[in-house]
Design a protein around this motif. Structure first.
Motif, PDB file in Angstrom:
ATOM      1  N   GLY A 227       0.691  -1.219  -0.103  1.00 22.45           N
ATOM      2  CA  GLY A 227       0.043  -0.014  -0.157  1.00 22.45           C
ATOM      3  C   GLY A 227       0.884   1.338  -0.106  1.00 22.45           C
ATOM      4  O   GLY A 227       0.362   2.369  -0.094  1.00 22.45           O
ATOM      5  N   TYR A 228       2.081   1.125   0.014  1.00 25.19           N
ATOM      6  CA  TYR A 228       3.041   2.350  -0.036  1.00 25.19           C
ATOM      7  C   TYR A 228       2.810   3.206  -1.075  1.00 25.19           C
ATOM      8  O   TYR A 228       2.598   2.515  -2.502  1.00 25.19           O
ATOM      9  N   PRO A 229       2.664   4.416  -1.304  1.00 25.10           N
ATOM     10  CA  PRO A 229       3.124   5.303  -0.151  1.00 25.10           C
ATOM     11  C   PRO A 229       1.604   5.678   0.437  1.00 25.10           C
ATOM     12  O   PRO A 229       1.700   6.628   1.668  1.00 25.10           O
ATOM     13  N   MET A 230       0.546   5.166   0.310  1.00 26.49           N
ATOM     14  CA  MET A 230      -0.748   5.394   0.862  1.00 26.49           C
ATOM     15  C   MET A 230      -0.557   4.842   2.614  1.00 26.49           C
ATOM     16  O   MET A 230      -1.304   5.160   3.521  1.00 26.49           O
ATOM     17  N   GLU A 231       0.399   3.800   2.704  1.00 27.30           N
ATOM     18  CA  GLU A 231       0.281   3.521   4.173  1.00 27.30           C
ATOM     19  C   GLU A 231       2.023   3.497   4.391  1.00 27.30           C
ATOM     20  O   GLU A 231       2.850   3.388   3.285  1.00 27.30           O
ATOM     21  N   PRO A 232       2.245   3.751   5.734  1.00 22.77           N
ATOM     22  CA  PRO A 232       3.613   3.842   6.103  1.00 22.77           C
ATOM     23  C   PRO A 232       4.625   2.617   5.998  1.00 22.77           C
ATOM     24  O   PRO A 232       4.039   1.615   5.766  1.00 22.77           O
ATOM     25  N   PRO A 233       5.857   3.110   5.772  1.00 21.87           N
ATOM     26  CA  PRO A 233       6.874   1.638   5.732  1.00 21.87           C
ATOM     27  C   PRO A 233       6.916   1.228   7.087  1.00 21.87           C
ATOM     28  O   PRO A 233       6.456   1.807   8.092  1.00 21.87           O
ATOM     29  N   LYS A 234       7.301  -0.235   7.112  1.00 19.44           N
ATOM     30  CA  LYS A 234       7.341  -0.751   8.489  1.00 19.44           C
ATOM     31  C   LYS A 234       9.024  -0.842   8.748  1.00 19.44           C
ATOM     32  O   LYS A 234       9.829  -1.094   7.692  1.00 19.44           O
ATOM     33  N   VAL A 235       9.359  -0.414   9.671  1.00 21.06           N
ATOM     34  CA  VAL A 235      10.902  -0.054  10.103  1.00 21.06           C
ATOM     35  C   VAL A 235      11.012  -0.718  11.462  1.00 21.06           C
ATOM     36  O   VAL A 235      10.278  -0.513  12.362  1.00 21.06           O
ATOM     37  N   ARG A 236      12.309  -1.344  11.591  1.00 20.89           N
ATOM     38  CA  ARG A 236      12.731  -1.814  12.794  1.00 20.89           C
ATOM     39  C   ARG A 236      14.126  -1.990  13.002  1.00 20.89           C
ATOM     40  O   ARG A 236      14.950  -2.095  12.012  1.00 20.89           O
ATOM     41  N   PHE A 237      14.781  -1.578  14.439  1.00 18.63           N
ATOM     42  CA  PHE A 237      15.985  -1.876  14.603  1.00 18.63           C
ATOM     43  C   PHE A 237      16.360  -3.477  14.684  1.00 18.63           C
ATOM     44  O   PHE A 237      15.657  -4.110  15.296  1.00 18.63           O
TER      45      PHE A 237
ATOM     46  N   VAL B 114      11.069   9.497   7.133  1.00 18.06           N
ATOM     47  CA  VAL B 114      11.253   8.405   7.836  1.00 18.06           C
ATOM     48  C   VAL B 114      12.550   8.089   8.858  1.00 18.06           C
ATOM     49  O   VAL B 114      12.657   8.275   9.872  1.00 18.06           O
ATOM     50  N   LEU B 115      13.514   8.204   7.987  1.00 16.34           N
ATOM     51  CA  LEU B 115      14.699   7.696   8.383  1.00 16.34           C
ATOM     52  C   LEU B 115      15.095   8.848   9.475  1.00 16.34           C
ATOM     53  O   LEU B 115      15.914   8.757  10.605  1.00 16.34           O
ATOM     54  N   LEU B 116      15.225  10.208   8.816  1.00 13.51           N
ATOM     55  CA  LEU B 116      15.537  11.360   9.584  1.00 13.51           C
ATOM     56  C   LEU B 116      14.751  11.272  10.984  1.00 13.51           C
ATOM     57  O   LEU B 116      15.287  11.827  11.829  1.00 13.51           O
ATOM     58  N   SER B 117      13.412  11.099  10.800  1.00 11.87           N
ATOM     59  CA  SER B 117      12.559  11.216  12.068  1.00 11.87           C
ATOM     60  C   SER B 117      13.057  10.356  12.992  1.00 11.87           C
ATOM     61  O   SER B 117      13.054  10.536  14.146  1.00 11.87           O
ATOM     62  N   ILE B 118      13.583   9.053  12.716  1.00  8.28           N
ATOM     63  CA  ILE B 118      13.824   7.850  13.665  1.00  8.28           C
ATOM     64  C   ILE B 118      15.376   8.559  14.223  1.00  8.28           C
ATOM     65  O   ILE B 118      15.399   8.501  15.396  1.00  8.28           O
ATOM     66  N   GLN B 119      16.424   9.208  13.231  1.00  8.84           N
ATOM     67  CA  GLN B 119      17.495   9.737  13.781  1.00  8.84           C
ATOM     68  C   GLN B 119      17.289  10.690  14.931  1.00  8.84           C
ATOM     69  O   GLN B 119      17.954  10.406  15.789  1.00  8.84           O
TER      70      GLN B 119
ATOM     71  N   GLY C 295      12.775  -4.140  18.557  1.00  9.14           N
ATOM     72  CA  GLY C 295      13.528  -3.466  17.535  1.00  9.14           C
ATOM     73  C   GLY C 295      12.509  -2.499  16.951  1.00  9.14           C
ATOM     74  O   GLY C 295      12.445  -1.624  16.285  1.00  9.14           O
ATOM     75  N   ARG C 296      11.075  -2.859  17.269  1.00  7.41           N
ATOM     76  CA  ARG C 296      10.033  -1.933  17.022  1.00  7.41           C
ATOM     77  C   ARG C 296       9.972  -0.384  17.275  1.00  7.41           C
ATOM     78  O   ARG C 296      10.525  -0.118  18.404  1.00  7.41           O
ATOM     79  N   ILE C 297       9.650   0.368  16.629  1.00  6.04           N
ATOM     80  CA  ILE C 297       9.824   1.802  16.821  1.00  6.04           C
ATOM     81  C   ILE C 297       8.253   2.368  17.156  1.00  6.04           C
ATOM     82  O   ILE C 297       7.387   2.477  16.368  1.00  6.04           O
ATOM     83  N   CYS C 298       8.268   3.186  18.121  1.00  5.67           N
ATOM     84  CA  CYS C 298       7.079   3.930  18.490  1.00  5.67           C
ATOM     85  C   CYS C 298       7.488   5.558  17.938  1.00  5.67           C
ATOM     86  O   CYS C 298       8.057   6.443  18.449  1.00  5.67           O
TER      87      CYS C 298
ATOM     88  N   LEU D 178       5.158   6.738  11.658  1.00  3.37           N
ATOM     89  CA  LEU D 178       5.037   5.425  11.134  1.00  3.37           C
ATOM     90  C   LEU D 178       3.463   4.846  11.561  1.00  3.37           C
ATOM     91  O   LEU D 178       3.242   3.698  11.208  1.00  3.37           O
ATOM     92  N   LYS D 179       2.862   5.891  12.214  1.00  2.00           N
ATOM     93  CA  LYS D 179       1.618   5.262  12.624  1.00  2.00           C
ATOM     94  C   LYS D 179       0.497   6.362  12.207  1.00  2.00           C
ATOM     95  O   LYS D 179       0.262   6.609  10.935  1.00  2.00           O
ATOM     96  N   ASP D 180      -0.228   7.042  13.111  1.00  2.00           N
ATOM     97  CA  ASP D 180      -1.338   8.000  12.655  1.00  2.00           C
ATOM     98  C   ASP D 180      -0.928   9.178  11.990  1.00  2.00           C
ATOM     99  O   ASP D 180      -1.699   9.774  11.419  1.00  2.00           O
ATOM    100  N   LYS D 181       0.285   9.672  12.132  1.00  2.34           N
ATOM    101  CA  LYS D 181       0.830  10.975  11.509  1.00  2.34           C
ATOM    102  C   LYS D 181       1.387  10.636  10.151  1.00  2.34           C
ATOM    103  O   LYS D 181       2.038  11.521   9.454  1.00  2.34           O
ATOM    104  N   TRP D 182       1.136   9.552   9.748  1.00  2.00           N
ATOM    105  CA  TRP D 182       1.885   8.890   8.109  1.00  2.00           C
ATOM    106  C   TRP D 182       1.083   9.885   7.068  1.00  2.00           C
ATOM    107  O   TRP D 182      -0.285  10.347   7.428  1.00  2.00           O
ATOM    108  N   SER D 183       1.593  10.379   6.113  1.00  2.00           N
ATOM    109  CA  SER D 183       1.180  11.103   5.137  1.00  2.00           C
ATOM    110  C   SER D 183       1.976  10.539   3.810  1.00  2.00           C
ATOM    111  O   SER D 183       3.048  10.448   3.858  1.00  2.00           O
ATOM    112  N   PRO D 184       1.188  10.402   2.668  1.00  2.00           N
ATOM    113  CA  PRO D 184       1.792  10.218   1.369  1.00  2.00           C
ATOM    114  C   PRO D 184       2.854  11.023   0.926  1.00  2.00           C
ATOM    115  O   PRO D 184       3.609  10.751  -0.004  1.00  2.00           O
ATOM    116  N   ALA D 185       2.646  12.278   1.498  1.00  2.00           N
ATOM    117  CA  ALA D 185       3.682  13.386   1.031  1.00  2.00           C
ATOM    118  C   ALA D 185       5.086  12.900   1.643  1.00  2.00           C
ATOM    119  O   ALA D 185       6.124  13.260   1.224  1.00  2.00           O
ATOM    120  N   LEU D 186       5.191  12.149   2.735  1.00  2.00           N
ATOM    121  CA  LEU D 186       6.443  11.881   3.466  1.00  2.00           C
ATOM    122  C   LEU D 186       7.218  10.899   2.563  1.00  2.00           C
ATOM    123  O   LEU D 186       6.406  10.147   1.806  1.00  2.00           O
TER     124      LEU D 186
END
Length: 154
Positions: A64-74, A107-112, A87-90, A94-102
């Protein structure tokens, strides 16, 4: 990178941009056998307990990407209130604030950024979050120790 059959244009463009203009301290490479699966190396941000660490993550783009967020884990163990033992990330993007514009890059910069500023009030690992709230210095020492043990480049 030549257009491979079946790779959506959006994923192809993002992958190309990630390789040509990688975000600082982040390397994300698509798996040779699956263009939706990325191996990510992320440097721990300077001035944090994760500094000098090199963290392995996996990122997967669902159908479903980009309509749904990527799945990322450490994949590298990390002591952080917003990352659990699996390794799941809160993280809101990655959840309710996902937007196809992202994008993958965002996402990686947000995790950093999350590594730079843990949010113990919105935890994924409550015991780690309690530790950060009750004794931040001690919790950061544990995070440094885990960083040295599991993430340091030797």
């Amino acid at each position: 990178m030549a257009q491979q059959a079946g790779i959506p244009k959006r994923i192809e463009k993002e992958t190309l941009k990630l390789s040509q203009e990688p975000p600082p301290g982040i390397n994300a490479q698509p798996d040779s056998g699956n263009y939706r699966y990325f191996k990510v190396l992320m440097e721990g941000p300077e001035g944090t307990p994760y500094q000098d660490g090199l963290y392995h993550l996996e990122l997967f783009l669902p159908e479903g990407y980009p309509m749904e967020p990527p799945k990322v884990r450490f994949l590298t163990k990390i002591y952080h209130p917003n990352i659990d033992k699996l390794g799941r990330i809160c993280l809101d993007v990655l959840k309710d604030k996902w937007s196809p514009a992202l994008q993958i890059r965002t996402v990686l910069l947000s995790i950093q950024a999350l590594l730079s500023s843990p949010e113990p009030d919105d935890p994924l690992d409550t015991s780690v979050a309690d530790h950060f709230k009750q004794n931040k210095r001690d919790a950061e020492n544990v995070a440094r120790e885990w960083n040295r043990t599991y993430a340091c480049k030797s």
